[in-house]
Write a protein that holds these residues in place. Structure first.
Motif, PDB file in Angstrom:
ATOM      1  N   LEU A 104       0.845  -1.191   0.000  1.00 27.90           N
ATOM      2  CA  LEU A 104       0.000   0.000   0.000  1.00 27.90           C
ATOM      3  C   LEU A 104       0.882   1.243   0.000  1.00 27.90           C
ATOM      4  O   LEU A 104       1.794   1.365   0.820  1.00 27.90           O
ATOM      5  N   THR A 105       0.595   2.164  -0.902  1.00 27.89           N
ATOM      6  CA  THR A 105       1.366   3.410  -0.969  1.00 27.89           C
ATOM      7  C   THR A 105       0.442   4.597  -0.774  1.00 27.89           C
ATOM      8  O   THR A 105      -0.779   4.501  -0.938  1.00 27.89           O
ATOM      9  N   PHE A 106       1.038   5.747  -0.418  1.00 30.94           N
ATOM     10  CA  PHE A 106       0.261   6.938  -0.089  1.00 30.94           C
ATOM     11  C   PHE A 106       0.156   7.904  -1.267  1.00 30.94           C
ATOM     12  O   PHE A 106       0.953   7.853  -2.209  1.00 30.94           O
ATOM     13  N   ALA A 107      -0.812   8.816  -1.160  1.00 30.80           N
ATOM     14  CA  ALA A 107      -0.974   9.917  -2.112  1.00 30.80           C
ATOM     15  C   ALA A 107      -0.851  11.223  -1.328  1.00 30.80           C
ATOM     16  O   ALA A 107      -1.853  11.851  -0.959  1.00 30.80           O
ATOM     17  N   PRO A 108       0.387  11.659  -1.019  1.00 28.55           N
ATOM     18  CA  PRO A 108       0.577  12.826  -0.152  1.00 28.55           C
ATOM     19  C   PRO A 108       0.302  14.151  -0.848  1.00 28.55           C
ATOM     20  O   PRO A 108       0.265  14.234  -2.081  1.00 28.55           O
ATOM     21  N   ARG A 109       0.143  15.183  -0.023  1.00 24.44           N
ATOM     22  CA  ARG A 109      -0.047  16.553  -0.518  1.00 24.44           C
ATOM     23  C   ARG A 109       1.166  17.391  -0.120  1.00 24.44           C
ATOM     24  O   ARG A 109       1.917  17.020   0.780  1.00 24.44           O
ATOM     25  N   THR A 110       1.325  18.527  -0.758  1.00 21.80           N
ATOM     26  CA  THR A 110       2.521  19.333  -0.517  1.00 21.80           C
ATOM     27  C   THR A 110       2.245  20.738   0.000  1.00 21.80           C
ATOM     28  O   THR A 110       3.149  21.384   0.532  1.00 21.80           O
ATOM     29  N   ALA A 111       1.027  21.231  -0.139  1.00 23.05           N
ATOM     30  CA  ALA A 111       0.690  22.573   0.351  1.00 23.05           C
ATOM     31  C   ALA A 111      -0.691  22.538   0.980  1.00 23.05           C
ATOM     32  O   ALA A 111      -1.486  21.621   0.748  1.00 23.05           O
TER      33      ALA A 111
END
Length: 396
Positions: free
Chosen positions: A48-55
């Protein structure tokens, strides 16, 4: 920072291995037969991998949630495990650590400390029972749990007799007789710090299980109680419903891995279920619990609380479980390694490691609360999930 502090569950495990006699440590890490399920419990999280955000990230995160009517500071509970002889204070130290970090503890029927002491150390103590002995025997244990102030009940059904381990099972004596002490001496002398912990208490490691004792009777040994469990016919779903009717309070059924049985658990009136394969100590070849979680959460998540145990080693693992439908997780080996490494403080350390990991993962995902997590936060491979028993209903 203290020299006893560790920054990961993996480091807690390394320290536990250095501190514990070899046979004690091997009892903690072993799984059934080839260890396929034990391995999959860990490996599945890596898929399982993540979908991160940056701002636009949140400056503050809320980790608290409510499980079985109890507000807890983080979505991690202590799973019941038997005879915690890795440290003289055993389950009492674990209970105090959980209370200090604002969470609940499950106490095994096969624990080395009596429920009265553990519940006094942590009011959020959930007493775990196996279907062992007659209905009257079980009711006597429930009555004792009520009188001790147990916050709820855990019925564990995900434990079946494992006939072998490919790497061999450690020798665990029935009692620590003089002969057994001589046999164990080389291992103990190789781990003097562990021996010193017990020497300070002037007590030997206790292999009795006081919560299985009948009033006025001697405390049975672990294997004596285990033998009674093996001789008791497994419960039916009618038995589960009967036991639920005898407990007026939160009731968790631990051991669900199939969709049809999750539905049967709802029919039996349980408050919550834990998707579990007993940490890989059940039928080897059972898939990882995180693979079975999504289908079970979809089927019954709107009717009962769904928890998960098996393979949790990092805060990010907790977040993945919550994103796939769990309300919270239970940990087993992770806190036992902390207990072995540094007693109560070691268990607190493990919970702090998980808390920090949950918080930092929430930050990267852009969420303010654990309740904001969803499957949009993770990428699930097409072949990942296992919907066992979907479309059918168990009739046993």
């Amino acid at each position: 920072m203290s020299a006893t502090w560790f920054e990961s569950v993996a480091e807690a495990q390394r320290r536990a291995k250095k501190r514990l006699p070899a046979s004690v440590y091997s009892a903690l890490i072993a799984g059934s037969e080839k260890g396929l399920t034990l391995k999959d419990n860990l490996d599945a999280f890596d898929e399982l991998t993540f979908a991160p955000r940056t701002a636009g990230l949140s400056g503050e995160r809320a980790l608290a949630t409510t499980v079985l009517g109890r507000e807890i500071a983080l979505p991690v509970l202590i799973s019941p495990t038997g005879v915690q002889a890795v440290h003289p204070d055993g389950e009492v130290a674990v209970a105090r650590a959980a209370a200090a970090r604002g969470t609940a503890i499950g106490l095994s029927s096969f624990a080395s400390k009596p429920i009265e002491e553990v519940a006094a150390a942590n009011p959020a103590t959930f007493f775990q029972v196996y279907w062992t002995g007659s209905r009257d025997d079980i009711l006597a244990r429930l009555d004792r749990a009520r009188r001790a102030g147990a916050a709820g009940l855990i019925l564990t059904l995900d434990w079946s007799f494992s006939h072998s381990r490919d790497w061999g099972s450690p020798h665990i004596p029935e009692k620590l007789t003089f002969r057994e002490l001589l046999r164990f001496a080389p291992e103990g002398l190789a781990r003097p710090r562990w021996l010193l912990d017990y020497a300070r208490t002037r007590r030997l490691p206790d292999l009795g299980v006081p919560n299985m004792a009948e009033p006025g009777s001697p405390i049975p040994t672990f294997f004596g109680a285990y033998g009674q469990w093996m001789q008791t016919p497994p419960p039916s779903w009618d038995d589960v419903a009967w036991l639920r009717s005898q407990w007026d309070g939160p009731f968790l059924l631990k051991g669900v891995i199939r969709v049809d049985e999750a539905r049967r658990a709802v029919d039996a009136g349980v408050s919550a279920i834990s998707v579990s394969n007993h940490g890989g100590n059940n039928l080897d070849g059972t898939p990882a619990t995180i693979r079975a979680l999504p289908a079970i959460a979809d089927a019954v998540g709107g009717q009962v609380e769904v928890l998960l145990d098996g393979g949790i080693r990092r805060g990010s693992d907790v977040v993945k479980a919550l994103a796939l439908g769990a309300r919270a997780v239970l940990i087993g080996r992770a806190y036992l390694w902390g207990l072995a490494a540094n007693g109560q403080a070691g268990v607190e350390n493990v919970l702090d490691v998980l808390r920090t990991g949950i918080d930092s993962t929430l930050l990267a995902l852009g969420h303010r609360s654990v309740h904001d997590l969803s499957r949009d936060d993770v990428r699930i491979p097409e072949t990942f999930t296992r919907a066992l028993g979907a479309g059918t209903r168990s009739s046993v």
